[in-house]
Design a protein around this motif. Structure first.
Motif, mmCIF file in Angstrom:
data_model
loop_
_atom_site.group_PDB
_atom_site.id
_atom_site.type_symbol
_atom_site.label_atom_id
_atom_site.label_comp_id
_atom_site.label_asym_id
_atom_site.label_seq_id
_atom_site.Cartn_x
_atom_site.Cartn_y
_atom_site.Cartn_z
ATOM 1 N N ALA A 15 0.831 -1.205 0.000
ATOM 2 C CA ALA A 15 0.000 0.000 0.000
ATOM 3 C C ALA A 15 0.865 1.254 0.000
ATOM 4 C CB ALA A 15 -0.928 -0.009 1.207
ATOM 5 N N LEU A 16 1.931 1.248 0.797
ATOM 6 C CA LEU A 16 2.825 2.406 0.834
ATOM 7 C C LEU A 16 3.465 2.629 -0.535
ATOM 8 C CD1 LEU A 16 5.162 3.672 3.486
ATOM 9 C CD2 LEU A 16 6.259 2.898 1.392
ATOM 10 N N ARG A 18 2.274 1.844 -3.447
ATOM 11 C CA ARG A 18 1.267 2.375 -4.374
ATOM 12 C C ARG A 18 1.038 3.856 -4.134
ATOM 13 N NH1 ARG A 18 -1.336 -2.536 -3.200
ATOM 14 N NH2 ARG A 18 -2.692 -1.490 -1.690
ATOM 15 N N GLU A 19 0.979 4.254 -2.860
ATOM 16 C CA GLU A 19 0.746 5.663 -2.548
ATOM 17 C C GLU A 19 1.897 6.535 -3.037
ATOM 18 O OE1 GLU A 19 -2.110 5.566 1.352
ATOM 19 O OE2 GLU A 19 0.020 5.130 1.648
ATOM 20 N N ASP A 22 1.647 6.894 -6.816
ATOM 21 C CA ASP A 22 0.612 7.850 -7.208
ATOM 22 C C ASP A 22 1.105 9.284 -7.058
ATOM 23 O OD1 ASP A 22 -1.120 5.800 -7.796
ATOM 24 O OD2 ASP A 22 -2.271 5.961 -5.922
ATOM 25 N N LEU A 23 1.777 9.553 -5.941
ATOM 26 C CA LEU A 23 2.296 10.904 -5.709
ATOM 27 C C LEU A 23 3.345 11.282 -6.756
ATOM 28 C CD1 LEU A 23 2.771 10.734 -1.832
ATOM 29 C CD2 LEU A 23 1.059 12.091 -3.035
ATOM 30 N N LEU A 38 -4.207 15.173 -3.340
ATOM 31 C CA LEU A 38 -3.903 13.935 -2.618
ATOM 32 C C LEU A 38 -3.440 14.228 -1.200
ATOM 33 C CD1 LEU A 38 -1.986 12.009 -5.441
ATOM 34 C CD2 LEU A 38 -4.202 11.361 -4.472
ATOM 35 N N ARG A 42 -5.568 13.800 2.736
ATOM 36 C CA ARG A 42 -5.036 13.016 3.847
ATOM 37 C C ARG A 42 -4.752 13.872 5.080
ATOM 38 N NH1 ARG A 42 -2.943 7.999 3.455
ATOM 39 N NH2 ARG A 42 -3.995 6.804 1.838
ATOM 40 N N ALA A 79 4.332 13.479 0.349
ATOM 41 C CA ALA A 79 4.562 12.109 0.799
ATOM 42 C C ALA A 79 4.456 12.002 2.309
ATOM 43 C CB ALA A 79 5.930 11.619 0.323
ATOM 44 N N VAL A 82 0.757 12.141 3.307
ATOM 45 C CA VAL A 82 0.020 10.948 2.879
ATOM 46 C C VAL A 82 0.428 9.717 3.687
ATOM 47 C CG1 VAL A 82 -0.276 9.322 0.957
ATOM 48 C CG2 VAL A 82 -0.488 11.785 0.560
ATOM 49 N N LEU A 83 1.697 9.606 4.027
ATOM 50 C CA LEU A 83 2.196 8.400 4.698
ATOM 51 C C LEU A 83 2.113 8.462 6.217
ATOM 52 C CD1 LEU A 83 5.434 7.789 2.584
ATOM 53 C CD2 LEU A 83 3.157 6.855 2.204
#
Length: 212
Positions: A15-16, A18-19, A22-23, A38, A42, A79, A82-83
């Motif tokens: 999942a990380l 993929r995120e 995307d970024l 994005l 978040r 990032a 989002v993370l």
């Protein structure tokens, strides 16, 4: 005001990855509007994470929302926002004393530690160092924008540091190293460092910040 060291575990999961992809896809195509969207989406999720706000200045005093707008957004800040929801807090180098990170930085050289090893234990590298592993070969990811994106130490280095700290704790110091070792041991700086690294697995990044 106290100087505090903060530490978190960031697991490298599918999942990380993929995120991050995307970024970086938005950044590489110049779609700053999407990159901003994005991150802003978040940011609200972090409202209850006081530990994240305190470590990375993502709360109101840090003006993070203004830095998330398209004209200011950077891949590093996007990032982080989002993370950060998946960051797991760790025991830190401030656990026993808020200056233990400074003690380690100034006394580990006497115990044979290199500047790179000490920096990896206490400060880490810019988040862009982590992102470069997922970016296209022609892309340049330079630190920029909002600067409080933490220091990132990769899994391989984390394991190396853990082994070195365990050795320090278990082997008697040489005569020339005894003064530095005793100070770090008595202040519990070595214990704090070992406790910080102990929960990290082979595929975890150590994410750190120092606040004043």
């Amino acid at each position: 005001m106290a100087v505090l060291h903060h530490a978190f575990r960031c697991a490298v999961t599918s999942a990380l990855k993929r995120e991050i992809s995307d970024l970086l896809a938005a950044w590489e195509t110049g779609d700053r509007e999407r990159l901003s969207a994005l991150a802003v989406a978040r940011y609200a999720v972090l409202a209850e994470r006081e530990d994240i706000h305190a470590a990375f200045y993502l709360g109101p005093e840090g003006a993070a929302e203004s830095w998330l707008q398209p004209e200011f957004i950077s891949p590093g800040l996007a990032a982080l926002v989002v993370l950060a929801e998946s960051f797991a807090p760790l025991p830190t180098l401030s656990a026993s004393n808020d200056t233990n990170h400074h003690r380690l930085e100034t006394h580990l050289p006497a115990l044979g530690w290199s500047p790179e090893e000490i920096d990896s234990l206490i400060h880490g590298q810019p988040i862009e160092t982590m992102l470069r592993g997922y970016a296209g070969s022609a892309d340049r990811l330079e630190p920029g924008g909002f600067r409080h994106t933490g220091g990132w130490t990769p899994p391989g280095m984390v394991q190396k540091l853990s082994v070195k700290l365990d050795r320090l704790a278990l082997e008697p110091p040489k005569a020339s190293e005894k003064a530095a070792w005793s100070l770090l041991n008595e202040s519990m700086a070595l214990d704090d460092a070992r406790a910080m690294l102990a929960p990290l697995r082979d595929d975890d990044w150590l994410v750190m910040a120092i606040t004043h």
